[in-house]
Design a protein around this motif. Structure first.
Motif, PDB file in Angstrom:
ATOM      1  N   HIS A  86       0.848  -1.188   0.000  1.00 30.52           N
ATOM      2  CA  HIS A  86       0.000   0.000   0.000  1.00 30.52           C
ATOM      3  C   HIS A  86       0.884   1.239   0.000  1.00 30.52           C
ATOM      4  O   HIS A  86       1.914   1.283   0.668  1.00 30.52           O
ATOM      5  N   CYS A  87       0.449   2.244  -0.717  1.00 27.40           N
ATOM      6  CA  CYS A  87       1.185   3.507  -0.789  1.00 27.40           C
ATOM      7  C   CYS A  87       1.339   4.093   0.617  1.00 27.40           C
ATOM      8  O   CYS A  87       0.364   4.192   1.361  1.00 27.40           O
ATOM      9  N   PRO A  88       2.560   4.496   1.000  1.00 30.19           N
ATOM     10  CA  PRO A  88       2.754   5.055   2.334  1.00 30.19           C
ATOM     11  C   PRO A  88       2.101   6.419   2.520  1.00 30.19           C
ATOM     12  O   PRO A  88       1.904   6.863   3.652  1.00 30.19           O
ATOM     13  N   LEU A  89       1.725   7.091   1.444  1.00 25.50           N
ATOM     14  CA  LEU A  89       1.113   8.414   1.572  1.00 25.50           C
ATOM     15  C   LEU A  89      -0.410   8.331   1.624  1.00 25.50           C
ATOM     16  O   LEU A  89      -1.037   8.850   2.539  1.00 25.50           O
ATOM     17  N   CYS A  90      -1.025   7.667   0.664  1.00 29.06           N
ATOM     18  CA  CYS A  90      -2.494   7.642   0.609  1.00 29.06           C
ATOM     19  C   CYS A  90      -3.082   6.338   1.146  1.00 29.06           C
ATOM     20  O   CYS A  90      -4.287   6.267   1.391  1.00 29.06           O
ATOM     21  N   GLY A  91      -2.257   5.325   1.303  1.00 28.33           N
ATOM     22  CA  GLY A  91      -2.740   4.066   1.852  1.00 28.33           C
ATOM     23  C   GLY A  91      -3.456   3.177   0.854  1.00 28.33           C
ATOM     24  O   GLY A  91      -3.909   2.091   1.218  1.00 28.33           O
ATOM     25  N   THR A 146       5.545   5.449  -9.303  1.00 32.18           N
ATOM     26  CA  THR A 146       4.596   6.484  -8.917  1.00 32.18           C
ATOM     27  C   THR A 146       3.245   5.867  -8.574  1.00 32.18           C
ATOM     28  O   THR A 146       2.698   5.083  -9.362  1.00 32.18           O
ATOM     29  N   CYS A 147       2.700   6.232  -7.420  1.00 24.71           N
ATOM     30  CA  CYS A 147       1.369   5.766  -7.017  1.00 24.71           C
ATOM     31  C   CYS A 147       0.347   6.312  -8.009  1.00 24.71           C
ATOM     32  O   CYS A 147       0.287   7.526  -8.244  1.00 24.71           O
ATOM     33  N   SER A 148      -0.450   5.430  -8.575  1.00 31.56           N
ATOM     34  CA  SER A 148      -1.424   5.865  -9.574  1.00 31.56           C
ATOM     35  C   SER A 148      -2.600   6.609  -8.945  1.00 31.56           C
ATOM     36  O   SER A 148      -3.379   7.232  -9.660  1.00 31.56           O
ATOM     37  N   ASN A 149      -2.709   6.609  -7.623  1.00 33.37           N
ATOM     38  CA  ASN A 149      -3.790   7.340  -6.970  1.00 33.37           C
ATOM     39  C   ASN A 149      -3.375   8.751  -6.558  1.00 33.37           C
ATOM     40  O   ASN A 149      -4.053   9.722  -6.881  1.00 33.37           O
ATOM     41  N   CYS A 150      -2.248   8.882  -5.846  1.00 30.64           N
ATOM     42  CA  CYS A 150      -1.914  10.188  -5.266  1.00 30.64           C
ATOM     43  C   CYS A 150      -0.627  10.800  -5.819  1.00 30.64           C
ATOM     44  O   CYS A 150      -0.249  11.884  -5.407  1.00 30.64           O
ATOM     45  N   ALA A 151       0.061  10.078  -6.701  1.00 32.08           N
ATOM     46  CA  ALA A 151       1.281  10.570  -7.341  1.00 32.08           C
ATOM     47  C   ALA A 151       2.503  10.535  -6.441  1.00 32.08           C
ATOM     48  O   ALA A 151       3.548  11.088  -6.785  1.00 32.08           O
ATOM     49  N   TYR A 152       2.396   9.914  -5.282  1.00 32.37           N
ATOM     50  CA  TYR A 152       3.586   9.709  -4.451  1.00 32.37           C
ATOM     51  C   TYR A 152       4.611   8.930  -5.264  1.00 32.37           C
ATOM     52  O   TYR A 152       4.270   7.985  -5.963  1.00 32.37           O
ATOM     53  N   VAL A 153       5.873   9.324  -5.143  1.00 29.26           N
ATOM     54  CA  VAL A 153       6.935   8.655  -5.898  1.00 29.26           C
ATOM     55  C   VAL A 153       7.907   7.998  -4.927  1.00 29.26           C
ATOM     56  O   VAL A 153       8.413   8.638  -4.014  1.00 29.26           O
TER      57      VAL A 153
HETATM   58 ZN    ZN Z   1      -0.687   7.021  -3.032  1.00 35.48          ZN
END
Ligand code: ZN
Length: 95
Positions: A31-36, A69-76
């Motif tokens: 899971h993305c560490p920024l948006c989960g 890159t997270c496809s939801n929030c753009a976290y890289v």
């Molecule tokens: Zn994300």
């Protein structure tokens, strides 16, 4: 979530997938560490970052990086592309 969506050439995609199977076998559930979210990762394109040596940025020494890159929030998040085996270990010819 499946393996990263590649924005890289087929040979690089194959090397990345082989490396991820070996080193990050559970990445498909990461899971993305920024948006989960686990909505998917976009791989690439390969970039190079200037290295910091002795407290100063050295533009003559580049670190090859594969961004994911997270496809939801753009976290890289980034992987060292040389350690993944996508580029030679020392592409700039510097130590
Ligand atoms: Zn994300």
């Amino acid at each position: 979530m499946s393996s990263p969506v590649p924005h890289v050439d087929p040979a690089t995609k194959q090397k990345l997938e082989e490396w991820m199977r070996l080193k990050l076998p559970n990445f498909s559930s990461y899971h993305c560490p920024l948006c989960g979210m686990a909505s998917g990762w976009i791989a690439g394109p390969l970039v190079a970052m200037p290295a910091n040596q002795g407290g100063a940025v050295n533009f003559g020494t580049l670190v090859p990086v594969l961004p994911l890159t997270c496809s939801n929030c753009a976290y890289v998040l980034s992987l060292n592309a040389a350690l993944v085996g996508l580029v030679p270990a020392n592409p700039t010819g510097t130590p």
